[in-house]
Design an enzyme around this catalytic site. Structure first.
Site, PDB file in Angstrom:
ATOM      1  N   ASP A  29     -12.558 122.674  48.891  1.00  0.00           N
ATOM      2  CA  ASP A  29     -12.317 124.117  49.017  1.00  0.00           C
ATOM      3  C   ASP A  29     -13.562 124.887  49.436  1.00  0.00           C
ATOM      4  O   ASP A  29     -13.467 125.853  50.189  1.00  0.00           O
ATOM      5  CB  ASP A  29     -11.831 124.687  47.682  1.00  0.00           C
ATOM      6  CG  ASP A  29     -10.522 124.062  47.253  1.00  0.00           C
ATOM      7  OD1 ASP A  29      -9.821 123.515  48.115  1.00  0.00           O
ATOM      8  OD2 ASP A  29     -10.214 124.102  46.047  1.00  0.00           O
TER       9      ASP A  29
HETATM   10  N1  LIG Z   1     -17.399 125.579  39.594  1.00  0.00           N
HETATM   11  C1  LIG Z   1     -16.663 126.414  38.899  1.00  0.00           C
HETATM   12  O1  LIG Z   1     -17.168 127.110  38.037  1.00  0.00           O
HETATM   13  C2  LIG Z   1     -15.206 126.539  39.135  1.00  0.00           C
HETATM   14  C3  LIG Z   1     -14.449 127.192  38.180  1.00  0.00           C
HETATM   15  C4  LIG Z   1     -13.082 127.312  38.405  1.00  0.00           C
HETATM   16  C5  LIG Z   1     -12.518 126.817  39.579  1.00  0.00           C
HETATM   17  N2  LIG Z   1     -13.284 126.202  40.510  1.00  0.00           N
HETATM   18  C6  LIG Z   1     -12.675 125.739  41.755  1.00  0.00           C
HETATM   19  O2  LIG Z   1     -12.928 124.394  41.984  1.00  0.00           O
HETATM   20  C7  LIG Z   1     -13.029 124.173  43.394  1.00  0.00           C
HETATM   21  C8  LIG Z   1     -14.309 123.448  43.656  1.00  0.00           C
HETATM   22  O3  LIG Z   1     -14.373 123.081  45.000  1.00  0.00           O
HETATM   23  P1  LIG Z   1     -14.932 121.683  45.423  1.00  0.00           P
HETATM   24  O4  LIG Z   1     -15.052 121.753  46.906  1.00  0.00           O
HETATM   25  O5  LIG Z   1     -16.151 121.358  44.669  1.00  0.00           O
HETATM   26  O6  LIG Z   1     -13.839 120.655  44.945  1.00  0.00           O
HETATM   27  P2  LIG Z   1     -12.300 120.559  45.343  1.00  0.00           P
HETATM   28  O7  LIG Z   1     -11.944 121.596  46.325  1.00  0.00           O
HETATM   29  O8  LIG Z   1     -11.577 120.525  44.056  1.00  0.00           O
HETATM   30  O9  LIG Z   1     -12.188 119.209  46.090  1.00  0.00           O
HETATM   31  C9  LIG Z   1     -12.632 118.015  45.522  1.00  0.00           C
HETATM   32  C10 LIG Z   1     -12.342 116.923  46.515  1.00  0.00           C
HETATM   33  O10 LIG Z   1     -13.015 115.757  46.088  1.00  0.00           O
HETATM   34  C11 LIG Z   1     -12.233 114.636  46.430  1.00  0.00           C
HETATM   35  N3  LIG Z   1     -12.484 113.588  45.443  1.00  0.00           N
HETATM   36  C12 LIG Z   1     -12.017 113.519  44.193  1.00  0.00           C
HETATM   37  N4  LIG Z   1     -12.465 112.420  43.593  1.00  0.00           N
HETATM   38  C13 LIG Z   1     -13.235 111.770  44.487  1.00  0.00           C
HETATM   39  C14 LIG Z   1     -13.969 110.563  44.451  1.00  0.00           C
HETATM   40  N5  LIG Z   1     -14.017 109.782  43.360  1.00  0.00           N
HETATM   41  N6  LIG Z   1     -14.645 110.182  45.557  1.00  0.00           N
HETATM   42  C15 LIG Z   1     -14.615 110.962  46.660  1.00  0.00           C
HETATM   43  N7  LIG Z   1     -13.926 112.102  46.735  1.00  0.00           N
HETATM   44  C16 LIG Z   1     -13.236 112.518  45.648  1.00  0.00           C
HETATM   45  C17 LIG Z   1     -10.793 115.079  46.433  1.00  0.00           C
HETATM   46  O11 LIG Z   1     -10.119 114.541  47.572  1.00  0.00           O
HETATM   47  P3  LIG Z   1      -9.437 113.108  47.490  1.00  0.00           P
HETATM   48  O12 LIG Z   1      -8.542 113.146  46.313  1.00  0.00           O
HETATM   49  O13 LIG Z   1      -8.745 112.984  48.796  1.00  0.00           O
HETATM   50  O14 LIG Z   1     -10.564 112.142  47.352  1.00  0.00           O
HETATM   51  C18 LIG Z   1     -10.869 116.594  46.587  1.00  0.00           C
HETATM   52  O15 LIG Z   1     -10.384 117.056  47.827  1.00  0.00           O
HETATM   53  C19 LIG Z   1     -12.993 125.499  44.080  1.00  0.00           C
HETATM   54  O16 LIG Z   1     -11.704 125.757  44.605  1.00  0.00           O
HETATM   55  C20 LIG Z   1     -13.290 126.455  42.946  1.00  0.00           C
HETATM   56  O17 LIG Z   1     -12.705 127.705  43.135  1.00  0.00           O
HETATM   57  C21 LIG Z   1     -14.611 126.032  40.281  1.00  0.00           C
END
Ligand SMILES: NC(=O)c1ccc[n+]([C@@H]2O[C@H](COP(=O)([O-])OP(=O)(O)OC[C@H]3O[C@@H](n4cnc5c(N)ncnc54)[C@H](OP(=O)(O)O)[C@@H]3O)[C@@H](O)[C@H]2O)c1
Ligand SMILES: NC(=O)c1ccc[n+]([C@@H]2O[C@H](COP(=O)([O-])OP(=O)(O)OC[C@H]3O[C@@H](n4cnc5c(N)ncnc54)[C@H](OP(=O)(O)O)[C@@H]3O)[C@@H](O)[C@H]2O)c1
Lengths: 480, 118, 118, 480
Positions: free
Chosen positions: A403
């Site tokens: 994301d």
């Molecule tokens: N940080 C905060 O405080 C917080 C709080 C609330 C919400 N959020 C939300 O969390 C999200 C964070 O974004 P992000 O880009 O870090 O993560 P993400 O959008 O959740 O994407 C994580 C990606 O990692 C891949 N993945 C999962 N396990 C894996 C593994 N073992 N090896 C390789 N790839 C793996 C997944 O795809 P596959 O399954 O295809 O591998 C997934 O598409 C944002 O939408 C944010 O709004 C964050």
């Protein structure tokens, strides 16, 4: 001994003094968190302040049941020390669990205070139950027990415990039910304020309602929104300490609670802003409920690349920007990433890390993981700064982020993440993305970055893929 | 200013009673203390390094266990058994938070290091 | 906590007397208020833009005339003439500071402008 | 009317509420000073807070002598409004005078409170004179009257009033005498704390001693150190308000006084640091006393240039850095400087102003003057930032600055300004310096910058010289 305590407390006002110094200590503790160089000093200040506060409380000449006191404290150490050994991936759950403990403590103290007052003979009430005090007591119990069950639910969702649904649970008139419940609790509280001990039977009603309200408040919120919710619960915990301080006329409870309350509030605001969502949307939006609408019509193609190929290109680069995301945390790939960093740096490649404020599942998540693997923190660059450099980057390596690098946030008005600031991974000359398949991330939407001209997928578990890149770099380039 | 109007008692009653039990409380001072601390909190937290938001969460978690001071008084003073037990549970829970909160914060912070000068 | 030990009176005397005159004061709350405000002051002033240090000096000058609230009580209440006169002089002096301090600060600040967009 | 006030104050606690809101207002007022864009909002917040405080005080049902109250307030307006019309060069004096007024007010209030208590019949004392209250009262009176005479002296030195010596006045054992005097006053205070009304005759002694101490504290300090001293006196004024707050159990006095106290402290620390001197050195160093040791041995030569010549060179430059100093303030040259800025900017020259933190005679002095002449404040660059640009500057134009561009601060260990950070005017390709002669600046030392290879002097009054440059620029280049 006891005379001495009386002298200390009543003549020298040692408790008040201890509380004043402890307040200053807590302020300094938070102040020193402004830089990693002074942060550990901050922890020390916090520990000393807390110890001083405890000593100040124990000076009270009424405190005589040392077996109970020391026993409970000892048991707390016994459980607390192992609780601090949890793996870093479990930090959000631990924090939530800890909030639950905190809420429970405050709720029980309020309850104890209430019944202590209720059952005391009329001529020797332990506190003067003015309207103000009763109001504070009710607020305290409400916030405390609500935090207790709410945090337990949050911890369960984060730990992905089976019988706690991850996805938001919604039903018709949900918000009405919740607000109604809260309204009843508040009315009971008002009745207690007005009629005092005549309606003492309402007190347990409030307790039960707040326990239920904590659960109902959390179930419509998706597992991935839990970090924001935890921060908010932290704020509630702080406010309940403040209310307890008003009941007991204890200024240390008020100051420390207020520091806490504002901290939780600010952190959740920062998170909401970085996701371009409102508080209201987080709490009542049932985010993450609708799913799968992403897989629409036309099939687009992605290009994939081998680890060796990626290694060769990175070796020749002069600037490589690595974007870590939740996937890196899941795969525990940070140590491999450090090896990659070392190898590339040794070859004269400039390697920087692009840290999105909400990458991962809690604020600062990536920083902690990368720090754990001993990558120097001056290489961790904030989003706004790294976006300046990305057009000059030869390679952008996305490790399990989704994301936070989704260009839809920039232009697709219908997207749930529209308006969220992102890292411009698509602007680098070449982009490699490591993930296991084509699953969406937290927001449940497709990412056009993967279909871009200059993007090559490296499919597989993050730890394994980075390991392969490291191997081919150290194998192929050892004579370098 | 301290003596606020009590619900069913007259002011004189509550004042004389107060002498026996607890002294009257200056709520406005407490409100001042609350407002000022909130200002400090907002100012100080806004300046915390983004690098350290995770440790910050566990640090404030430890600090929120400040209810320990009330728990000590509740457990240690001469109360009936049920109240002592409630106090002891609260004391146990807060101590757990304090210990684990500070320890894990420190553990995380230990990991942050600068580029070593070469 | 409020009733602090008075010099030559017994505690009971001073407490009963206090009811007639002024209520006992919770000094520790006041100390808390002082320490917290000082923290806020240090935090806030450290962030004031360097551009504005001269207006800051006149602004704090105006704020330091806060003794006006005490002067109003001193002048307006039923006191002997000499005390009323002292109060009135103090009230005059503080009002002067308030008025001139705020006006000159605003006058200086009005002069600060950004580059006009061309 | 009076019943209504009683209801407002005793039941609704309107005064306390007003004070609480006023406290928040003062905090916001100072907070908004963090940027020129919000600073006027800050003044508004301050005005509203002060008005609220005054209304809160006037709600007190005991306040009935409206003629006295409104009369004194009216007179204050009558004098205060014209006092705000002083020219900007007189701002330091006005501030000092205002501190004197403030100190006087606090001192008189303390005195009134003391005698009000002393002469009241034993059964109706207006306040409970505990040791704490008496201590606060003594501290308040001491700080108040000391600030009164000290600020008057400072204002006199700044205004260069004839019978107040500008140069430090020193005599043997001066510090002993001062400390002794203070010691006696403190002892009298302690006696009052212990024996209360039995030693009431000591109170006037304290008043006289503090008045004398204020004078003696200032005379050994040179006129040019007055800005630092004024800031420190501001801090004292704030602390005396705090002490008054303790006496009267008035929290608004405490908060506003503490904000003030910390503000004065921080500003004086900033000034001391920018001059690389310690508090101790400012207060007891008799700085500016020794003079003329600069005019040593060998005669060096300076090159001078005409205004037309300078104008020609500046016209061709691409980056011109202007360093204003005290001389620009004395000559009131800022409007001419603005014309110069406009002409050069119109010709495509990049003009920036280098602002040293202690250029002029008060913190932020140059900023206010240049803002007065309507130069946009984003062109005023702080020392550290402009020093990066100076090696690339074609011309550095020094207008009446001396110490702040003296390279001796960098290398000459014996110099009184050694270690003070300076603006690197000597690193520009060409440097022009406008001053009337070869007189030293505030620190009384020679400046080797003027003898540098690339430095050319433009002798004359700053306003006149800049005017000539402007004339030859607008005359010669009008067809441009
Ligand atoms: N940080 C905060 O405080 C917080 C709080 C609330 C919400 N959020 C939300 O969390 C999200 C964070 O974004 P992000 O880009 O870090 O993560 P993400 O959008 O959740 O994407 C994580 C990606 O990692 C891949 N993945 C999962 N396990 C894996 C593994 N073992 N090896 C390789 N790839 C793996 C997944 O795809 P596959 O399954 O295809 O591998 C997934 O598409 C944002 O939408 C944010 O709004 C964050
Ligand atoms: N800003 C503060 O808050 C503050 C506070 C305390 C002390 N100080 C001290 O004040 C000094 C400020 O440095 P500065 O460089 O701004 O000033 P400076 O070192 O005092 O030098 C001012 C120069 O301007 C010249 N000058 C005077 N009147 C002039 C006129 N009408 N036209 C042209 N030139 C004129 C004088 O030389 P001629 O007589 O030869 O013309 C003098 O050398 C520093 O030493 C600082 O430590 C500042």
């Amino acid at each position: 001994m006891n005379d001495f305590r009386v002298y200390l407390v009543e003549t020298l006002r040692a408790t008040e003094l201890a509380y004043l110094v402890a307040t200053a200590g807590f302020i300094l503790a938070l102040y020193w968190m402004n830089s990693p160089a002074t942060a550990r000093r901050g922890v020390l200040a916090g520990v000393l302040a807390m110890a001083l506060g405890m000593v100040g409380a124990a000076l009270d000449p009424h405190v005589t049941r040392w077996v109970w006191v020391l026993g409970a404290i000892g048991l707390g150490f016994f459980v607390g020390v192992p609780l601090s050994w949890v793996p870093l991936t479990a930090v959000p759950q631990r924090t939530a669990l800890s909030h639950a403990f905190g809420g429970l403590a405050v709720g029980l103290l309020g309850t104890a205070k209430f019944y202590d007052w209720l059952f005391a003979p009329a001529h020797a009430k332990p506190l003067q139950m003015t309207a103000f005090v009763m109001g504070a007591l009710v607020a305290e119990v409400l916030l405390g027990f609500l935090t207790f069950t709410g945090s337990l639910m949050a911890a369960g969702k984060l730990q992905e415990i089976k019988w706690i649904p991850q996805r938001p649970v919604t039903y018709p008139f949900q918000n009405f039910v919740n607000i109604g419940l809260l309204g009843v609790a508040v009315l009971c509280g008002l009745a207690l304020v007005v009629w005092q001990d005549q309606v003492a039977y309402l007190f347990p009603v409030i307790v039960v309602l707040s326990l239920a309200f904590g659960v109902l408040l959390i179930i419509p919120i998706g597992g991935a929104d839990m970090p924001t919710v935890i921060s908010l619960l932290n704020s509630y915990a702080g406010l309940s300490a403040v209310a307890l301080g008003f009941v007991l006329n204890n200024k240390l409870l008020i100051t420390a609670g207020a520091l806490d309350g504002s901290s939780g509030l600010i952190l959740s605001i920062i998170m909401c802003r970085a996701m371009n969502r409102s508080f209201f949307n987080v709490l009542f939006g049932a985010f993450g409920q609708v799913q799968g609408k992403a897989a629409a019509g036309e099939t687009k193609t992605v290009k994939s690349e081998t680890a060796e190929g990626a290694a060769q290109i990175m070796e020749q680069a002069s600037l490589v920007v690595i974007v870590p995301g939740y996937g890196m945390a899941v795969a525990q790939a940070q140590h491999r990433v450090k090896e990659l960093y070392d190898l590339l740096t040794k070859r004269g490649v400039d390697v920087r890390f692009a840290i999105h404020p909400v990458a991962g599942r809690m604020p600062g998540h990536m920083n902690v993981l990368l720090a754990e693997s001993e990558i120097p923190y001056d290489k961790l660059v904030e989003m706004d700064d790294i976006n300046h450099d990305l057009p000059q980057a030869d390679v952008c390596l996305v490790i399990g982020a989704n994301d936070v690098v989704n260009p839809a946030a920039r232009h697709e008005r219908a997207s749930p993440i529209f308006g969220m600031p992102i890292i411009d991974a698509d602007k680098a000359r070449t982009c490699f993305a490591i993930k296991r398949g084509m699953n969406p991330g937290f927001a449940g939407i497709e990412n056009e970055l993967y279909y871009g001209d200059r993007t090559y997928m490296l499919f597989g578990d993050a730890k394994a893929v980075v390991g392969e890149i490291v191997k081919s770099l150290s194998g192929g380039g050892s004579g370098h | 200013p301290p003596v606020a109007a009590a619900g069913t008692q007259t002011a004189a009653e509550s004042a004389s009673e107060a002498r026996h039990t607890a002294p009257p409380v200056d709520y406005w001072s407490l409100l001042f203390v609350f407002v000022l601390s909130t200002f400090i909190g907002l100012g100080v937290i806004g300046r915390v390094s983004r690098l350290l938001h995770t440790p910050l969460m566990s640090l404030t978690n430890a600090i929120s266990a400040i209810s320990v001071v009330a728990a000590i008084a509740m457990t240690g003073a001469d109360h009936s058994l049920p109240i002592t037990i409630l106090g002891a549970i609260a004391l146990f829970a807060s101590t757990t938070n304090i210990v684990s909160g500070f320890l894990i914060t420190d553990r995380m912070l230990k990991m942050f290091r600068r580029q070593e000068p070469k």
